[in-house]
Motif scaffolding. Structure first.
Motif, PDB file in Angstrom:
ATOM      1  N   LYS A 237      99.212  82.883 -16.779  1.00  0.00           N
ATOM      2  CA  LYS A 237     100.290  82.278 -16.001  1.00  0.00           C
ATOM      3  C   LYS A 237     100.037  80.788 -15.816  1.00  0.00           C
ATOM      4  O   LYS A 237     100.958  79.964 -15.922  1.00  0.00           O
ATOM      5  CB  LYS A 237     100.390  82.975 -14.647  1.00  0.00           C
ATOM      6  CG  LYS A 237     101.438  82.376 -13.721  1.00  0.00           C
ATOM      7  CD  LYS A 237     101.407  83.066 -12.366  1.00  0.00           C
ATOM      8  CE  LYS A 237     102.329  82.366 -11.378  1.00  0.00           C
ATOM      9  NZ  LYS A 237     102.273  82.970 -10.038  1.00  0.00           N
ATOM     10  N   ASP A 238      98.786  80.407 -15.548  1.00  0.00           N
ATOM     11  CA  ASP A 238      98.445  78.988 -15.374  1.00  0.00           C
ATOM     12  C   ASP A 238      98.669  78.212 -16.660  1.00  0.00           C
ATOM     13  O   ASP A 238      99.151  77.069 -16.637  1.00  0.00           O
ATOM     14  CB  ASP A 238      96.986  78.852 -14.916  1.00  0.00           C
ATOM     15  CG  ASP A 238      96.792  79.353 -13.485  1.00  0.00           C
ATOM     16  OD1 ASP A 238      97.787  79.417 -12.737  1.00  0.00           O
ATOM     17  OD2 ASP A 238      95.650  79.694 -13.137  1.00  0.00           O
ATOM     18  N   ASP A 239      98.300  78.819 -17.787  1.00  0.00           N
ATOM     19  CA  ASP A 239      98.516  78.157 -19.082  1.00  0.00           C
ATOM     20  C   ASP A 239     100.007  77.901 -19.311  1.00  0.00           C
ATOM     21  O   ASP A 239     100.402  76.808 -19.731  1.00  0.00           O
ATOM     22  CB  ASP A 239      97.973  79.021 -20.231  1.00  0.00           C
ATOM     23  CG  ASP A 239      96.458  79.177 -20.178  1.00  0.00           C
ATOM     24  OD1 ASP A 239      95.794  78.259 -19.654  1.00  0.00           O
ATOM     25  OD2 ASP A 239      95.960  80.212 -20.635  1.00  0.00           O
ATOM     26  N   VAL A 240     100.811  78.917 -19.049  1.00  0.00           N
ATOM     27  CA  VAL A 240     102.258  78.805 -19.252  1.00  0.00           C
ATOM     28  C   VAL A 240     102.846  77.724 -18.356  1.00  0.00           C
ATOM     29  O   VAL A 240     103.711  76.945 -18.771  1.00  0.00           O
ATOM     30  CB  VAL A 240     102.945  80.162 -18.982  1.00  0.00           C
ATOM     31  CG1 VAL A 240     104.460  80.007 -18.895  1.00  0.00           C
ATOM     32  CG2 VAL A 240     102.588  81.154 -20.078  1.00  0.00           C
ATOM     33  N   GLN A 241     102.355  77.642 -17.125  1.00  0.00           N
ATOM     34  CA  GLN A 241     102.891  76.679 -16.167  1.00  0.00           C
ATOM     35  C   GLN A 241     102.629  75.247 -16.604  1.00  0.00           C
ATOM     36  O   GLN A 241     103.403  74.330 -16.292  1.00  0.00           O
ATOM     37  CB  GLN A 241     102.260  76.922 -14.786  1.00  0.00           C
ATOM     38  CG  GLN A 241     103.122  76.461 -13.623  1.00  0.00           C
ATOM     39  CD  GLN A 241     104.422  77.238 -13.509  1.00  0.00           C
ATOM     40  OE1 GLN A 241     104.435  78.450 -13.514  1.00  0.00           O
ATOM     41  NE2 GLN A 241     105.534  76.530 -13.420  1.00  0.00           N
ATOM     42  N   LYS A 242     101.571  75.028 -17.378  1.00  0.00           N
ATOM     43  CA  LYS A 242     101.203  73.676 -17.807  1.00  0.00           C
ATOM     44  C   LYS A 242     101.948  73.227 -19.065  1.00  0.00           C
ATOM     45  O   LYS A 242     101.952  72.047 -19.396  1.00  0.00           O
ATOM     46  CB  LYS A 242      99.692  73.611 -18.071  1.00  0.00           C
ATOM     47  CG  LYS A 242      98.846  73.800 -16.810  1.00  0.00           C
ATOM     48  CD  LYS A 242      97.369  73.879 -17.178  1.00  0.00           C
ATOM     49  CE  LYS A 242      96.508  74.186 -15.959  1.00  0.00           C
ATOM     50  NZ  LYS A 242      95.084  74.375 -16.319  1.00  0.00           N
ATOM     51  N   ILE A 243     102.560  74.161 -19.770  1.00  0.00           N
ATOM     52  CA  ILE A 243     103.210  73.839 -21.045  1.00  0.00           C
ATOM     53  C   ILE A 243     104.557  73.182 -20.792  1.00  0.00           C
ATOM     54  O   ILE A 243     105.331  73.628 -19.941  1.00  0.00           O
ATOM     55  CB  ILE A 243     103.404  75.118 -21.891  1.00  0.00           C
ATOM     56  CG1 ILE A 243     102.038  75.737 -22.213  1.00  0.00           C
ATOM     57  CG2 ILE A 243     104.147  74.801 -23.186  1.00  0.00           C
ATOM     58  CD1 ILE A 243     102.149  77.087 -22.919  1.00  0.00           C
ATOM     59  N   GLN A 244     104.853  72.114 -21.521  1.00  0.00           N
ATOM     60  CA  GLN A 244     106.153  71.461 -21.411  1.00  0.00           C
ATOM     61  C   GLN A 244     107.255  72.426 -21.831  1.00  0.00           C
ATOM     62  O   GLN A 244     107.059  73.269 -22.717  1.00  0.00           O
ATOM     63  CB  GLN A 244     106.207  70.207 -22.299  1.00  0.00           C
ATOM     64  CG  GLN A 244     105.339  69.068 -21.794  1.00  0.00           C
ATOM     65  CD  GLN A 244     105.497  67.827 -22.656  1.00  0.00           C
ATOM     66  OE1 GLN A 244     106.066  67.872 -23.739  1.00  0.00           O
ATOM     67  NE2 GLN A 244     104.988  66.716 -22.168  1.00  0.00           N
ATOM     68  N   TRP A 245     108.433  72.284 -21.203  1.00  0.00           N
ATOM     69  CA  TRP A 245     109.502  73.254 -21.405  1.00  0.00           C
ATOM     70  C   TRP A 245     109.898  73.374 -22.868  1.00  0.00           C
ATOM     71  O   TRP A 245     110.091  74.483 -23.388  1.00  0.00           O
ATOM     72  CB  TRP A 245     110.715  72.877 -20.562  1.00  0.00           C
ATOM     73  CG  TRP A 245     111.934  73.626 -20.970  1.00  0.00           C
ATOM     74  CD1 TRP A 245     113.102  73.134 -21.428  1.00  0.00           C
ATOM     75  CD2 TRP A 245     112.092  75.057 -20.979  1.00  0.00           C
ATOM     76  NE1 TRP A 245     113.985  74.144 -21.719  1.00  0.00           N
ATOM     77  CE2 TRP A 245     113.404  75.340 -21.462  1.00  0.00           C
ATOM     78  CE3 TRP A 245     111.260  76.123 -20.636  1.00  0.00           C
ATOM     79  CZ2 TRP A 245     113.876  76.629 -21.601  1.00  0.00           C
ATOM     80  CZ3 TRP A 245     111.748  77.415 -20.785  1.00  0.00           C
ATOM     81  CH2 TRP A 245     113.038  77.659 -21.250  1.00  0.00           C
ATOM     82  N   GLU A 246     110.017  72.256 -23.597  1.00  0.00           N
ATOM     83  CA  GLU A 246     110.432  72.316 -24.999  1.00  0.00           C
ATOM     84  C   GLU A 246     109.446  73.137 -25.826  1.00  0.00           C
ATOM     85  O   GLU A 246     109.839  73.911 -26.702  1.00  0.00           O
ATOM     86  CB  GLU A 246     110.549  70.901 -25.585  1.00  0.00           C
ATOM     87  CG  GLU A 246     111.682  70.059 -25.020  1.00  0.00           C
ATOM     88  CD  GLU A 246     111.366  69.501 -23.650  1.00  0.00           C
ATOM     89  OE1 GLU A 246     110.199  69.607 -23.205  1.00  0.00           O
ATOM     90  OE2 GLU A 246     112.287  68.954 -23.006  1.00  0.00           O
ATOM     91  N   VAL A 247     108.155  72.955 -25.533  1.00  0.00           N
ATOM     92  CA  VAL A 247     107.117  73.701 -26.259  1.00  0.00           C
ATOM     93  C   VAL A 247     107.157  75.169 -25.857  1.00  0.00           C
ATOM     94  O   VAL A 247     107.038  76.069 -26.695  1.00  0.00           O
ATOM     95  CB  VAL A 247     105.726  73.091 -25.979  1.00  0.00           C
ATOM     96  CG1 VAL A 247     104.635  73.893 -26.682  1.00  0.00           C
ATOM     97  CG2 VAL A 247     105.688  71.629 -26.413  1.00  0.00           C
TER      98      VAL A 247
END
Length: 771
Positions: A237-247
């Motif tokens: 969940k933390d990894d996903v939260q850090k990813i830019q929306w386009e990516v």
């Protein structure tokens, strides 16, 4: 002679009988003795035969044991089938000696046989592991893509599936459910029967756990490697939260594709191998399959779970619906593949993710409705065009209707028994009302009430047109469309009244007579008052033109109808006024200062209203080249802007003013009669506006026509350079990008500057003329 019969005595008779009995007994004993001797001999022979046969069996078993031992000691590598036969023979011998423990050496034989069998199974386990490892290789992505239906294969040249499917997940879902998938062959068919025999022998030997561990460790690692080569990642969940929306959006698209590949290809193929390997051992094959796939399933579901639990935002709704769709699409296959008690946890994990995605999507839907209503962005659209929020919301609603079936399923999950169509219509209606309320609030940012109404007209019209052209019309109904069309017309009428009422007052006859006369001719009208009216009209119209040429009505039909509505009021009033009072002005000095426009000029300039910045620039060109430029017409230039034509080179706004103010001194008439506009975006972000035009001049009583290409370079909304290329020929100067003759170019540049300085001095250094 008389014979006398003497009767035997009683004692003799008994004696005879006894003798006879003795004789009989003696005979019987002899017979019995003979019979006993014969039976004994026969029994002895039988016992000897049985013993010989048993000895032969034992000897044969010993021979078979020696043969089996030789094969087992040799190992399974060279002759696996012979090795398996030897193990089966050894088991048969062990059963035999277990059932014939009366043999003196049976205990020793059994001990030796069991020890040999243990070694054999140990070697068998090693062989099973080696053979399984040798033929267990990750499935290359290209092989997996070949197993997909053509519609879901990545486009040629694409390194992965993301290039095609990330952005079309919902479209793919529509075609994917009935598509044909061909699971890959994981282990060669010729090897599988051998592995099956090895596994069966290990299970029969009581090595079930070892068999399970070997199979699980080998196959699970290969399965995870196949997914990793495909591009599957394990993200928290933390990894996903850090990813830019386009990516993240791209990753979600590929995840959806990977889920299909995993379930329909890899897991299906793995299940087939497992079922064949452990045929007849249902509990074992379910456990093996669960153990092999558990890690891979967790890796896939963990990403979906992380997205479902991440921070909600409106743009995530559609990818959440895509994820929800794929989980529903794969539900029946997951239930079938992961059947049995051993796979219960996996089934529950997949179902749990489906429910979490549905819940998050529903909450995101609610968030969107609230966000539209409470959107407080202060970004105003200066030209009154469609607000970004409007286009965003309408596009959002359009996309929602692409997901109608999915949304209905989603609503049914939470609203049991309710009509899902009614629920979707209700939600859509609330979103549209929230948008309308928000736009009314945003319209209050404009200081000009005419622009307020133009803004609301544009946005309401965009909403109505979009609904009419989409499936939303079926849900919202004709009543909604008709009601909001009336709102559009109301705002158009309000714009016309507010924007044009004041200027139309200039064209009325009231107040023009110095003696109160309002006759049909100019008698009684004050020339000074007429001039004053025309002067005010010119100023107001030019101000309206300057401002409203920058306003935008993006819909062409609405734009034309609005222009026509204005023209139908303005042009007849102007013609009537000029016809009635024009003679008063024309008979005086400098009539062109007051009657600056013909009705045709006004009509042409009305055609440039609501076009945005480019028509505004083109309109200003018409004014400049028509020798009637006003100070406001130069507001589009940056302070350090430059102007250049073949005769002069101006630097700064004041010199540019002098250049155009001087036209009326040189030419009796001058104007642009035809033009065509194009706009280019340059690599550095600046805009290049090209006005291909035809100019007319009246010089010393002669008509002069000239073709020209006007180039405007715009930065931050201001013109920084203005070039006028006569006959569309490049300008000669010493500072251009490609001067043909540098020295000549510099001489020409100096000459232009000198000419500009003289003109600038003549025009009092750019001083604005008095009206």
């Amino acid at each position: 002679m008389v014979m006398v019969h003497v009767a035997p005595s009683k004692g003799d008779t008994l004696t005879d009988k006894a003798a006879m009995m003795r004789e009989s007994i003696t005979k019987s004993q002899l017979i019995t003795d003979n019979m006993i001797r014969t039976h004994s001999i026969r029994r002895a022979h039988e016992n000897i035969d049985k013993t010989l046969k048993a000895a032969n069996v034992v000897l044969h078993k010993f021979d078979l044991s020696r043969e089996a031992e030789a094969k087992i000691l040799k190992g399974p590598h060279e002759d696996l089938e012979g090795y398996l036969d030897a193990i089966e023979q050894l088991r048969s011998n062990i059963r035999f000696f277990t059932n014939h423990k009366s043999f003196k050496s049976s205990d020793g034989v059994l001990s030796h046989a069991n020890s040999l069998l243990s070694k054999a199974i140990s070697k068998l386990e090693h062989e099973f592991k080696q053979l399984l490892s040798s033929y267990s290789k990750p499935v290359e992505p290209d092989r997996l893509y070949e197993c997909l239906p053509n519609s879901l294969r990545p486009s040629s040249g694409s390194p992965d599936a993301s290039g095609k499917n990330a952005s079309n997940s919902h479209t793919d879902h529509v075609t994917a459910e009935n598509a044909v998938y061909k699971p890959p062959v994981l282990i060669p068919p010729r090897v599988l029967p051998l592995l099956q025999d090895l596994a069966q022998h290990m299970v029969q030997a009581g090595h079930t756990q070892q068999c399970l561990i070997v199979y699980r460790d080998t196959r699970s690692q290969v399965l995870q490697e196949s997914l990793q080569q495909l591009g599957v990642e394990k993200l928290t969940k933390d990894d996903v939260q850090k990813i830019q929306w386009e990516v993240l959006e791209l990753k979600i698209g590929t995840w959806i594709h990977f889920m299909r590949i995993a379930v329909k290809l890899l897991f299906a193929a793995e299940r087939k191998v497992c079922d064949q390997m452990f045929e007849g051992l249902d509990s074992l094959k379910d456990q093996c399959f669960a153990d092999v796939t558990k890690g891979s399933v967790a890796m896939l579901l963990s990403f979906g779970d992380a997205v479902a639990k991440s921070k909600r935002s409106p743009e995530k709704l559609f990818v959440l619906l895509d994820m929800y769709e794929i989980m529903r699409e794969l539900h029946s296959e997951i239930e079938a593949l992961f059947s049995g008690k051993a796979c219960k946890e996996i089934r529950e994990g997949a179902l749990g993710l489906t429910k979490r995605l549905a819940q998050t999507a529903k909450e995101t839907f609610g968030d969107f409705e609230e966000a539209v209503e409470k959107d407080a962005t202060r970004t105003a659209v200066a030209d009154g065009t469609v607000h970004p929020l409007t286009s965003y919301v309408i596009n959002y609603v359009k996309f929602l209707f692409d997901y109608q079936s999915t949304l209905k399923q989603l609503f049914q999950e939470f609203e049991k028994g309710d009509d899902s169509n009614t629920e979707l219509a209700s939600v859509t209606m609330r979103i549209m009302q929230a948008l309308q309320t928000n736009l009314e609030g945003k319209s209050k940012q404009y200081k000009d009430p005419a622009l307020t109404n133009l803004f609301l007209m544009n946005n309401m019209h965009y909403m109505v047109r979009s609904v009419r052209r989409s499936e939303a019309k079926d849900l919202l109904g004709d009543d909604w469309v008709q009601r909001h069309r009336r709102i559009v017309q109301q705002h158009a009428n309000q714009y016309k009244r507010i924007a044009w009422a004041k200027i139309l007052q200039c064209l009325t006859i009231q107040g023009l007579s110095s003696s109160g006369g309002d006759g049909p001719n100019s008698s009684g009208a004050s020339r000074a008052l007429v001039k004053d009216r025309l002067k005010i009209f010119n100023l107001q119209f030019e101000e309206l033109h300057q401002r409203q040429s920058q306003w935008t009505v993006p819909d062409s039909e609405l734009r034309e109808s609005l222009r026509l509505a204005v023209a139908e009021v303005l042009l007849p009033a102007y013609r009537s006024f000029i016809k009635r009072f024009g003679a008063l002005v024309e008979s005086g000095k400098n009539p062109h200062k007051y009657i600056r426009y013909t009705a045709e000029d006004l009509d042409r300039m009305l055609g440039e209203f609501f076009e945005g910045s480019i028509p505004y620039v083109s309109a200003r060109k018409g004014v400049w080249y028509a020798s009637r430029a006003s100070p406001q017409d130069f507001e589009i230039y940056a302070p350090n802007a430059s102007f250049e034509d073949p005769l002069m080179c101006a630097r700064g706004v004041k010199q540019i003013k002098s250049a155009f103010y001087s036209l009326s001194k040189v030419f009796r008439e001058s104007r642009i009669v035809e033009y065509d506009i194009k706009e280019n975006i340059l690599p550095d972000g600046k805009r290049e506006i090209l006005i291909d035009n035809k100019q007319y001049y009246k010089f010393m009583g002669k008509d002069v026509d000239m073709i020209s290409l006007i180039k405007l370079y715009v930065e931050n909304g201001k013109v920084i350079r203005h070039e006028d290329c006569w006959d569309k020929k490049p300008l000669w100067n010493g500072y251009g990008e490609t001067p043909k003759v540098p020295l000549v170019g510099k001489i020409i540049d100096v000459t232009k500057r000198a000419s500009m300085f003289a003109t600038h001095a003549m025009m009092r250094f750019g001083k604005d003329p008095t009206t």
